[in-house]
Design an enzyme around this catalytic site. Structure first.
Site, mmCIF file in Angstrom:
data_model
loop_
_atom_site.group_PDB
_atom_site.id
_atom_site.type_symbol
_atom_site.label_atom_id
_atom_site.label_comp_id
_atom_site.label_asym_id
_atom_site.label_seq_id
_atom_site.Cartn_x
_atom_site.Cartn_y
_atom_site.Cartn_z
ATOM 1 N N ASP A 201 58.586 65.648 40.295
ATOM 2 C CA ASP A 201 59.174 66.659 41.489
ATOM 3 C C ASP A 201 57.553 67.786 40.765
ATOM 4 O OD1 ASP A 201 60.526 68.795 41.559
ATOM 5 O OD2 ASP A 201 60.431 69.504 40.289
ATOM 6 N N GLU A 264 55.971 64.738 44.941
ATOM 7 C CA GLU A 264 56.711 65.892 45.367
ATOM 8 C C GLU A 264 55.463 66.684 45.799
ATOM 9 O OE1 GLU A 264 59.652 69.688 46.505
ATOM 10 O OE2 GLU A 264 58.679 69.069 44.242
HETATM 11 C C1 GLC Z 1 61.151 71.302 43.569
HETATM 12 C C2 GLC Z 1 62.448 70.559 43.654
HETATM 13 C C3 GLC Z 1 63.202 71.562 43.729
HETATM 14 C C4 GLC Z 1 62.854 72.942 43.174
HETATM 15 C C5 GLC Z 1 61.425 73.006 41.935
HETATM 16 C C6 GLC Z 1 61.343 73.094 41.090
HETATM 17 O O1 GLC Z 1 61.082 71.024 44.472
HETATM 18 O O2 GLC Z 1 62.604 69.653 44.956
HETATM 19 O O3 GLC Z 1 64.856 71.536 43.907
HETATM 20 O O4 GLC Z 1 63.302 73.952 42.633
HETATM 21 O O5 GLC Z 1 61.160 71.672 42.353
HETATM 22 O O6 GLC Z 1 61.517 72.563 39.795
#
Ligand code: GLC
Length: 531
Positions: A201, A264
């Site tokens: 994440d 991500e």
């Molecule tokens: C990432 C996740 C999202 C979340 C954020 C905070 O972007 O995909 O859903 O709200 O991180 O953890």
């Protein structure tokens, strides 16, 4: 040539854990539910599933606020259910990827409770605490990704703590070696249980400017954008030191065999690909979100593919994402006929495809009435269309109540198309988007050209909004012709002549031998292959 890794040959499918399948009637998806649907995933042909966070959590951000990294939240089941899921999935040849949330914990995590208990607590430095400015205001101008200041005042200890997301999601201090060691142990805990890798994440957020300088204003900001866009995030994210901590994480994974690290990362292409690692390995797959963001026309999409494909260093492997739980669904963004073209694009590009549950049946979004809004982002910044509930509605399995997702009351209402748009119905219709996805997946997995081949854009004459490219591995080749437009069209190139339509988005064309001039219906896509 080195042998491709499984994640370079596979197809990843994202499961939003709360919304895939409920097994106990509480209206929320769970691990047993996912296990009960593994046969479907195998039938579909995907090879790996990524499950969004299942850890114990107060669910302020639906699991992205972790209160314990070493267990499963009762709403999702137990560790035993998890072990069973892994066994059942891997027994079917399916890999399992977990979400790892390292940037922040829940404010209910024991580490944070200790950290905020006093300034002298040994865990104080595990989070990011700063003094107020002389006027009592926050230490700098950093904004939370969900709106408002990124700093929360803690009255008891007289300092601010930083949270890049909700105030209930305090950021860990990754500059502290104890934090890094504790998080590496989290990785080992799950790797030892046999998982095949992690989706990490907000990977580009881990390290911040050590001087906590203000971010500069964004000259292009307008108030229809989320508040976070007021400033350019140059000091609060993508700090060069992030690469070092990612290398360390990768080092932990590399002590195991064949485990994947996916990041991500929302950054422009050049900075994104830096997360493959230069001196040392970092993410195997820094998620490439270009298809989620690029306007849907052949010129813009073609340009993005060329730019991205051209920039990936030789030793690294590209990837493409078509949907996720944070962005509007593809069918909602570009429309249903276009979503079929998007499916063909995703599954014929060079790079590992990631698809989002429900996109294979073309779920459209429903507007979420005020009383059903669950997403904290929508609650914090209403009216800007930022809410993520519409893309998180339950999976649509069959024609029974709640489309077979739950026998209880679903935590989010289902999309209104669920009585017609569901797996049971669409799997019996050879012309459905689901059947198309399946043909595309099987065609890809059987084709060296599509799985490993080089990408080359093809010049052709004619065509308003068409994109054409070849994928080639040795003598194996496939040509993909996509009509992004809503008009009848045609493309002509000598190399089309004599090829056979292997897969078509529209009914009745597969098997046809084409001439140099190929006619296309509105929003039609074709894969052409030698006879
Ligand atoms: C990432 C996740 C999202 C979340 C954020 C905070 O972007 O995909 O859903 O709200 O991180 O953890």
């Amino acid at each position: 040539m080195r042998k491709p890794a499984w994640w370079e040959q596979g197809i990843i499918y994202e499961i939003y854990a709360r919304s895939f399948q409920d097994s106990n009637g509480d209206g929320i998806g769970d691990l047993k539910g996912i296990t009960s649907r593994l046969e479907y995933l195998r039938w579909l042909g995907i090879t790996a599933l990524w499950i969004t966070p299942i850890y114990p959590s107060p669910m302020k951000d639906f699991g992205y606020d972790v209160a314990n990294y070493h267990d499963v939240d009762p709403v999702f089941g137990t560790l035993a259910d998890f072990d069973n899921l892994i066994e059942q999935a891997q027994g079917r040849g399916l890999r399992v990827i977990l979400d790892f949330v390292p940037n922040h914990t829940s404010d209910q995590h024991p580490w944070f409770r200790e950290s905020r208990s006093s300034r002298s607590n040994p865990k104080r430095d595990w989070y990011i605490w700063r003094n107020a400015k002389p006027d009592g205001g926050p230490p700098n101008n950093w904004i939370s990704n969900f709106g408002g200041s990124g700093w929360e005042w803690d009255k008891a200890t007289g300092q601010y703590y930083y949270h890049a997301f909700l105030k209930e999601q305090p950021d860990l201090n990754w500059r502290n070696p104890e934090v890094r060691a504790a998080m590496h142990n989290v990785l080992r805990f799950w790797l030892d249980r046999g998982i095949d890798g992690f989706r990490v994440d907000v990977l580009w957020h881990l390290m911040k400017d050590p001087q906590f300088r203000d971010n500069p204003p964004n000259p292009a900001y307008d108030p229809t954008q989320p508040e976070i866009d007021k400033y350019l995030q140059i000091h609060s994210a993508d700090h060069p030191d992030t690469h070092y901590v990612v290398q360390e994480i990768r080092g932990v994974l590399d002590t195991y065999k064949d485990r994947v690290l996916i990041g991500e990362i929302y950054l422009p292409i050049e900075r994104l690909v830096a997360y493959y690692g230069r001196e040392a390995g970092e993410a195997h797959l820094p998620f490439n979100f270009q298809l989620l963001q690029t306007p849907w026309n052949s010129r813009r999409v073609g340009a993005v593919i060329r730019e991205y494909d051209g920039i990936i260093p030789e030793q690294h492997w590209p990837n493409w994402v078509l949907g996720n739980h944070d962005k509007p669904r593809i069918a909602a963004r570009i429309g249903h006929p276009q979503a079929r073209v998007a499916a063909m694009l995703l599954l014929t590009l060079r790079g590992t495809p990631t698809l989002y549950y429900g996109d294979e049946i073309g779920i459209a979004e429903r507007a979420i009435a005020k009383e059903f809004v669950r997403d904290p982002w929508e609650r914090n910044e209403p009216g800007l269309g930022l809410g993520r509930d519409p893309q998180r509605t339950p999976m649509q399995w069959d024609g029974s109540p709640n489309a077979g997702f739950t026998t209880g009351i679903p935590w989010l209402p289902l999309s209104p198309d669920c009585s017609t748009c569901n797996v049971e119905r669409l799997s019996n219709d050879p012309d459905s988007i689901l059947s198309l996805y399946r043909r595309l997946i099987f065609w890809r997995q059987g084709s060296a050209a599509l799985m490993e081949g080089k990408y080359r854009q093809i010049e052709f004459s004619g065509g308003g909004d068409l994109l054409c490219y070849e994928r080639r591995a040795g003598s194996d080749r496939a040509i993909v012709l996509l009509n992004f437009g809503a008009a009848h069209d045609a493309a002509e190139a000598p190399e089309f002549a004599g090829l056979k339509i292997a897969v078509a988005t529209h009914a009745g064309r597969e098997g046809e031998i084409v001439d140099a001039k190929v006619k296309l219906q509105p929003n039609e896509g074709l894969i052409l292959a030698p006879v």
